[in-house]
Design a protein around this motif. Structure first.
Motif, PDB file in Angstrom:
ATOM      1  N   ILE A 172      93.396  29.736  84.219  1.00 49.81           N
ATOM      2  CA  ILE A 172      93.959  30.391  83.049  1.00 49.81           C
ATOM      3  C   ILE A 172      93.850  31.902  83.243  1.00 49.81           C
ATOM      4  CG2 ILE A 172      93.512  30.905  80.620  1.00 49.81           C
ATOM      5  CD1 ILE A 172      92.977  28.009  80.172  1.00 49.81           C
ATOM      6  N   GLN A 173      94.958  32.593  83.071  1.00 55.45           N
ATOM      7  CA  GLN A 173      94.917  34.054  83.142  1.00 55.45           C
ATOM      8  C   GLN A 173      94.909  34.567  81.720  1.00 55.45           C
ATOM      9  OE1 GLN A 173      98.091  35.478  85.662  1.00 55.45           O
ATOM     10  NE2 GLN A 173      97.761  33.801  87.099  1.00 55.45           N
TER      11      GLN A 173
ATOM     12  N   TYR B 183     100.366  27.089  74.567  1.00 58.06           N
ATOM     13  CA  TYR B 183      99.953  27.520  75.901  1.00 58.06           C
ATOM     14  C   TYR B 183      99.039  26.478  76.535  1.00 58.06           C
ATOM     15  CZ  TYR B 183      97.468  30.289  79.408  1.00 58.06           C
ATOM     16  OH  TYR B 183      96.901  30.730  80.570  1.00 58.06           O
TER      17      TYR B 183
ATOM     18  N   LEU C 208     104.719  34.563  82.756  1.00 59.27           N
ATOM     19  CA  LEU C 208     104.088  35.793  83.235  1.00 59.27           C
ATOM     20  C   LEU C 208     102.982  35.508  84.239  1.00 59.27           C
ATOM     21  CD1 LEU C 208     103.868  37.999  80.039  1.00 59.27           C
ATOM     22  CD2 LEU C 208     105.282  38.366  82.053  1.00 59.27           C
ATOM     23  N   GLU C 209     102.434  34.303  84.172  1.00 59.10           N
ATOM     24  CA  GLU C 209     101.361  33.977  85.114  1.00 59.10           C
ATOM     25  C   GLU C 209     101.895  33.733  86.514  1.00 59.10           C
ATOM     26  OE1 GLU C 209      98.946  30.827  83.765  1.00 59.10           O
ATOM     27  OE2 GLU C 209      98.058  32.022  82.167  1.00 59.10           O
TER      28      GLU C 209
ATOM     29  N   ALA D 219     104.111  33.408  78.145  1.00 56.02           N
ATOM     30  CA  ALA D 219     102.777  33.535  78.747  1.00 56.02           C
ATOM     31  C   ALA D 219     102.714  32.767  80.066  1.00 56.02           C
ATOM     32  CB  ALA D 219     101.710  33.023  77.783  1.00 56.02           C
TER      33      ALA D 219
ATOM     34  N   VAL E  56     103.556  34.057  60.293  1.00 55.42           N
ATOM     35  CA  VAL E  56     103.304  34.795  61.533  1.00 55.42           C
ATOM     36  C   VAL E  56     101.939  34.409  62.089  1.00 55.42           C
ATOM     37  CG1 VAL E  56     103.160  37.073  62.588  1.00 55.42           C
ATOM     38  CG2 VAL E  56     104.761  36.671  60.722  1.00 55.42           C
TER      39      VAL E  56
ATOM     40  N   LYS F  74      99.689  24.218  79.841  1.00 54.73           N
ATOM     41  CA  LYS F  74      98.713  24.256  80.929  1.00 54.73           C
ATOM     42  C   LYS F  74      98.233  22.853  81.285  1.00 54.73           C
ATOM     43  CE  LYS F  74      97.511  28.237  82.656  1.00 54.73           C
ATOM     44  NZ  LYS F  74      97.658  28.475  84.065  1.00 54.73           N
TER      45      LYS F  74
ATOM     46  N   LEU G 198      99.750  38.658  74.099  1.00 55.01           N
ATOM     47  CA  LEU G 198     100.838  38.146  73.266  1.00 55.01           C
ATOM     48  C   LEU G 198     100.334  37.730  71.880  1.00 55.01           C
ATOM     49  CD1 LEU G 198     102.845  36.096  75.914  1.00 55.01           C
ATOM     50  CD2 LEU G 198     103.424  38.303  74.923  1.00 55.01           C
ATOM     51  N   VAL G 199      99.186  37.043  71.850  1.00 54.63           N
ATOM     52  CA  VAL G 199      98.653  36.604  70.553  1.00 54.63           C
ATOM     53  C   VAL G 199      98.273  37.809  69.692  1.00 54.63           C
ATOM     54  CG1 VAL G 199      96.751  35.406  69.435  1.00 54.63           C
ATOM     55  CG2 VAL G 199      97.901  34.352  71.352  1.00 54.63           C
TER      56      VAL G 199
ATOM     57  N   VAL H  57     101.315  39.394  68.129  1.00 51.70           N
ATOM     58  CA  VAL H  57     101.868  38.672  66.983  1.00 51.70           C
ATOM     59  C   VAL H  57     101.009  38.921  65.745  1.00 51.70           C
ATOM     60  CG1 VAL H  57     102.316  36.372  66.071  1.00 51.70           C
ATOM     61  CG2 VAL H  57     102.983  36.924  68.396  1.00 51.70           C
ATOM     62  N   LEU H  58      99.677  38.925  65.932  1.00 50.07           N
ATOM     63  CA  LEU H  58      98.790  39.177  64.793  1.00 50.07           C
ATOM     64  C   LEU H  58      98.992  40.589  64.256  1.00 50.07           C
ATOM     65  CD1 LEU H  58      95.565  37.349  66.003  1.00 50.07           C
ATOM     66  CD2 LEU H  58      97.137  36.648  64.174  1.00 50.07           C
TER      67      LEU H  58
ATOM     68  N   ALA I 142     103.537  44.366  73.729  1.00 48.37           N
ATOM     69  CA  ALA I 142     103.857  43.095  74.406  1.00 48.37           C
ATOM     70  C   ALA I 142     104.153  43.340  75.882  1.00 48.37           C
ATOM     71  CB  ALA I 142     105.036  42.409  73.735  1.00 48.37           C
ATOM     72  N   ALA I 143     104.785  44.472  76.175  1.00 47.41           N
ATOM     73  CA  ALA I 143     105.160  44.757  77.554  1.00 47.41           C
ATOM     74  C   ALA I 143     103.950  44.735  78.485  1.00 47.41           C
ATOM     75  CB  ALA I 143     105.865  46.110  77.634  1.00 47.41           C
ATOM     76  N   PHE I 144     102.759  45.016  77.915  1.00 47.89           N
ATOM     77  CA  PHE I 144     101.578  45.073  78.768  1.00 47.89           C
ATOM     78  C   PHE I 144     100.968  43.697  79.055  1.00 47.89           C
ATOM     79  CE2 PHE I 144     102.220  49.310  77.303  1.00 47.89           C
ATOM     80  CZ  PHE I 144     101.986  50.046  78.441  1.00 47.89           C
ATOM     81  N   ALA I 145     101.634  42.662  78.579  1.00 44.94           N
ATOM     82  CA  ALA I 145     101.208  41.317  78.945  1.00 44.94           C
ATOM     83  C   ALA I 145     101.558  41.049  80.410  1.00 44.94           C
ATOM     84  CB  ALA I 145     101.861  40.285  78.044  1.00 44.94           C
ATOM     85  N   GLY I 146     102.538  41.760  80.915  1.00 37.77           N
ATOM     86  CA  GLY I 146     102.934  41.602  82.313  1.00 37.77           C
ATOM     87  C   GLY I 146     102.138  42.551  83.200  1.00 37.77           C
ATOM     88  N   ARG I 147     102.168  42.299  84.486  1.00 34.09           N
ATOM     89  CA  ARG I 147     101.381  43.120  85.393  1.00 34.09           C
ATOM     90  C   ARG I 147     102.136  44.357  85.872  1.00 34.09           C
ATOM     91  NH1 ARG I 147      99.619  38.213  88.902  1.00 34.09           N
ATOM     92  NH2 ARG I 147     101.548  37.626  87.904  1.00 34.09           N
TER      93      ARG I 147
ATOM     94  N   CYS J 200     108.892  37.278  66.429  1.00 36.78           N
ATOM     95  CA  CYS J 200     108.111  37.805  65.304  1.00 36.78           C
ATOM     96  C   CYS J 200     109.001  38.046  64.094  1.00 36.78           C
ATOM     97  CB  CYS J 200     107.444  39.131  65.694  1.00 36.78           C
ATOM     98  SG  CYS J 200     106.038  38.948  66.778  1.00 36.78           S
TER      99      CYS J 200
ATOM    100  N   PRO K 120      97.963  37.743  79.867  1.00 36.94           N
ATOM    101  CA  PRO K 120      99.229  37.525  79.170  1.00 36.94           C
ATOM    102  C   PRO K 120      99.056  36.875  77.797  1.00 36.94           C
ATOM    103  CG  PRO K 120      99.365  36.718  81.428  1.00 36.94           C
ATOM    104  CD  PRO K 120      97.950  37.085  81.186  1.00 36.94           C
ATOM    105  N   ILE K 121      98.327  35.771  77.744  1.00 35.23           N
ATOM    106  CA  ILE K 121      98.236  35.035  76.489  1.00 35.23           C
ATOM    107  C   ILE K 121      97.501  35.853  75.425  1.00 35.23           C
ATOM    108  CG2 ILE K 121      96.195  33.711  77.296  1.00 35.23           C
ATOM    109  CD1 ILE K 121      98.892  32.319  75.013  1.00 35.23           C
TER     110      ILE K 121
ATOM    111  N   PHE L 188     110.934  39.848  78.327  1.00 34.52           N
ATOM    112  CA  PHE L 188     109.962  39.147  77.486  1.00 34.52           C
ATOM    113  C   PHE L 188     109.523  39.932  76.248  1.00 34.52           C
ATOM    114  CE2 PHE L 188     106.925  41.165  80.390  1.00 34.52           C
ATOM    115  CZ  PHE L 188     105.933  41.556  79.516  1.00 34.52           C
ATOM    116  N   PRO L 189     109.431  41.291  76.306  1.00 29.52           N
ATOM    117  CA  PRO L 189     109.097  41.970  75.049  1.00 29.52           C
ATOM    118  C   PRO L 189     110.163  41.703  73.979  1.00 29.52           C
ATOM    119  CG  PRO L 189     108.828  43.468  76.898  1.00 29.52           C
ATOM    120  CD  PRO L 189     109.522  42.258  77.429  1.00 29.52           C
TER     121      PRO L 189
END
Lengths: 148, 499
Positions: A72-73, B424, B223-224, B220, B413, B428, A80-81, A84-85, A107-112, B400, A76-77, B392-393
């Motif tokens: 599990i990485q 997720y 992205l992995e 998610a 939300v 998995k 993203l969560v 949304v919060l 959100a963009a920073f969920a990617g590498r 949302c 990203p997850i 993805f953004p």
């Protein structure tokens, strides 16, 4: 005890957890009797079936070999969560423009391979587009700017 | 009323300027989003749901249907051009389609996919017009016990045809049913599974659930994976297949269409099963089966016709019985419920305009696909090159806003955030989300039918086996389960899914 099929084991455990929550919560609802089925009847029955299935998965995973769970990485997850919060916290008061540009930027920073400048530009473009689509074209009842 | 006057009524509704516009817009948007790599048809429909909420129900459903066909076609385009099938139903298309693209014949592959789909769509429109009314009439005779057993049978069938472990799939259905029960119980007013959240009184918002799982949780997972450069196959060439190609494909299109129309009606079938079966059938009947997998145009024509026919006839159980045969249909039911319409046999008699309007718009939608999509192939290719980090953004933002706008409720939300984690984990752990979505939609209805059946029988549970129709459904369900449990068939099923 050796777990031979981790994917099955963990999914079985997940189903057992939900079944337990279901049984606990539903124990407070009336079961009803005879032809008058109470609000607890169906949830309890479903939770029991779910518990049985979960148990089968867990037991089977100790006997039969199966696939392992991919690593599990968290980045990203988690990002993203959180996004949304944050959106949920911002949108009622701060309006669409501020909430959405924040969310798409974070959100963009969920990617590498994210580049900050590119992400910022993208969030501006997306916000403008969304305001156009949701507020002006679709006339959804959203406040665009902050209201106090 | 006979079928033709019904179809005429349908075209009267669907062929208004406004509805044609929505249909075209839906087909266009569906293709645009569906073409983007990594976004399958279900995700596309889920993401575009909120757009239709402001429309009146008929237009909304017409637009959704357009989106569905567009997304499906967009998926085939990605399958052919870059060998990344957006959904399982276009996996088969990529076998021969991508080979064709690599031989410089991407154009004819895309062309035959569109033409085959159009032909299949036309036939399937008639199948729906002739098949739906008798089914709805039959369904009107059903009592609660019959309905309960029918839904049970439908869910089991959906599970059997899903990929992966059957125990997991059944568990996902049951969990979906449980999630569906959250909120105020209609009969007693008791709030179930709300855990003190005021916002959960109306239950778990369907859009939040589906966007969380099919939209953001999938982001998610994507992205992995290592980002891979997308290689769009060389020259596309003319999209019009040659006469020789067309003649070569006619029998395949006919076979694909008939197979697809039949299989689409089955629960859990829809487009997926249809395309697999059509491809296998083509390989069996072909005189030179060796060419399949090496860029045989029939290997594109048959599954593409079949999946389009299947996509369309899967509307039959949805519109007449209220039973979704795949996640996309579950989304459609969700959309209808947002508009206050409960799908079922009554829709046809109570809202003939809606029912026949949607049927007619199926044909218009397919026409749009040919008219709009073929000339715009250049645009789709440019979209294919869009890097995922830019996409993805947008998905996250769209989900949302979409979830929030339904009820202007922050709880939705928050619920979405919860289901992102849940979705997720499921992905998995190889727990297919499709059965969960079907269960979720059917949960409240199944409970209601169970309650009514027991009320009528005064608590006697044998009512489910004393009614012959109900007994038939239960036996069918049991047989299905038995069949997949047998080791020999199980192996074959796994092979078929791998292929």
């Amino acid at each position: 005890m050796i777990i031979r099929a981790p994917k099955d084991f963990w999914s079985g455990l997940m189903f057992l957890t939900f079944a337990a929550i279901g049984l606990l919560a539903a124990s407070g609802y009336s079961m009803g009797r005879g032809g008058r089925m109470g609000p607890g009847y169906f949830p309890v029955a479903l939770s029991a079936v779910l518990a049985l299935l979960g148990a089968i998965l867990v037991l089977r995973s100790l006997v039969l070999d199966g696939e392992g769970v991919e690593r599990i990485q968290f980045r990203p997850i988690a990002v993203l969560v959180v996004c949304v919060l944050i959106f949920g916290a911002m949108i009622p008061k701060l309006g669409l423009v501020i909430s959405l540009s924040c969310v798409t930027f974070i959100a963009a920073f969920a990617g590498r391979e994210t580049r900050p400048l590119e992400a910022a530009m993208l969030s501006v473009v997306l916000t403008v587009l969304s305001v156009g689509i949701f507020v002006y074209a679709l006339r959804l009842p959203l406040s665009v700017w902050p209201s106090f | 009323m006979d079928v033709f006057s019904n179809i005429a009524l349908g075209f009267g509704v669907a062929a208004t300027f406004q509805n044609i516009l929505y249909c075209a817009l839906g087909a266009f948007l569906g293709t645009v989003v569906g073409v983007l790599p990594g976004i399958g048809p279900v995700t596309t429909v889920a993401m575009l749901l909120p757009i239709s909420f402001t429309l009146e129900p008929t237009s909304a459903l017409i637009m959704m249907a357009g989106i569905y066909y567009g997304a499906q076609y967009g998926g085939s385009t990605t399958a052919i051009l870059i060998n990344i099938p957006g959904e399982a139903s276009s996996v088969v298309t990529s076998l021969d389609g991508h080979k064709m693209a690599r031989m410089g014949r991407a154009g004819p592959a895309l062309g035959i996919a569109a033409l085959g789909s159009f032909f299949a769509g036309t036939v399937a429109t008639f199948v729906v017009s002739f098949g739906a009314p008798p089914l709805a009439r039959m369904a009107l005779q059903f009592g609660p016990a019959e309905y309960f057993s029918l839904m049970l049978c439908g869910l089991i069938a959906a599970v059997v045809l899903a990929r992966g472990s059957i125990v997991k799939a059944i568990a996902m259905v049951v969990l979906g049913l449980l999630f569906g029960l959250a909120g105020s119980d209609v009969n007693s007013g008791v709030r179930r599974f709300t855990f003190g959240f005021q916002g959960l009184a109306d239950g778990i918002e369907f859009v939040a659930l589906s966007m969380a799982i099919y939209g953001i949780a999938e982001v998610a997972i994507n992205l992995e994976r290592k980002a891979s450069e997308v290689a769009v196959a060389g020259r596309v060439g003319s999209v019009m297949p040659s006469w020789a190609d067309i003649r070569h494909c006619i029998p395949s299109v006919l076979r694909g269409t008939s197979l697809g129309s039949v299989l689409g009606v089955l629960p859990g079938g829809g487009a997926l099963l249809a395309s697999f079966a059509a491809y296998t059938l083509e390989k069996k009947v072909a005189s030179h089966p060796r060419t399949f997998g090496e860029g045989d145009i029939r290997g594109v024509a048959a599954p593409e016709s079949a999946n389009n026919a299947g996509a369309q006839t899967s509307f039959i159980p949805m519109l007449t019985l209220g039973i979704p045969s795949n996640p996309t249909m579950a989304l459609m039911i969700g959309a209808l419920m947002v508009h206050g319409i409960t799908p079922g046999p009554r829709v046809m008699t109570d809202r003939p305009d809606l029912f026949w309007g949607v049927v007619a718009s199926m044909w218009i939608g397919n026409l749009m696909l040919v008219v709009l999509n073929l000339p715009m192939i250049g645009l789709w290719i440019r979209l294919l090159r869009m890097p995922y980090r830019l996409m993805f953004p947008a998905i996250v933002g769209f989900c949302c806003v979409g979830t929030y706008t339904i009820n202007s409720n922050v709880t939705d939300v928050t619920v979405m955030a919860f289901f992102i984690v849940f979705g997720y984990l499921c992905l998995k752990l190889d727990c297919e989300p499709a059965p969960l979505i079907l269960g979720f939609v059917l949960g409240p209805m199944m409970e209601e039918y169970l309650r009514r059946a027991l009320l009528i029988s005064r608590g006697d549970p044998t009512v489910f086996v004393t009614s012959p129709i109900s007994l038939g459904f239960l036996i069918a369900a049991a047989l299905l389960l038995l069949v997949v449990a047998l080791p020999a068939i199980r192996k074959k099923r796994e092979e078929a899914m791998v292929e």
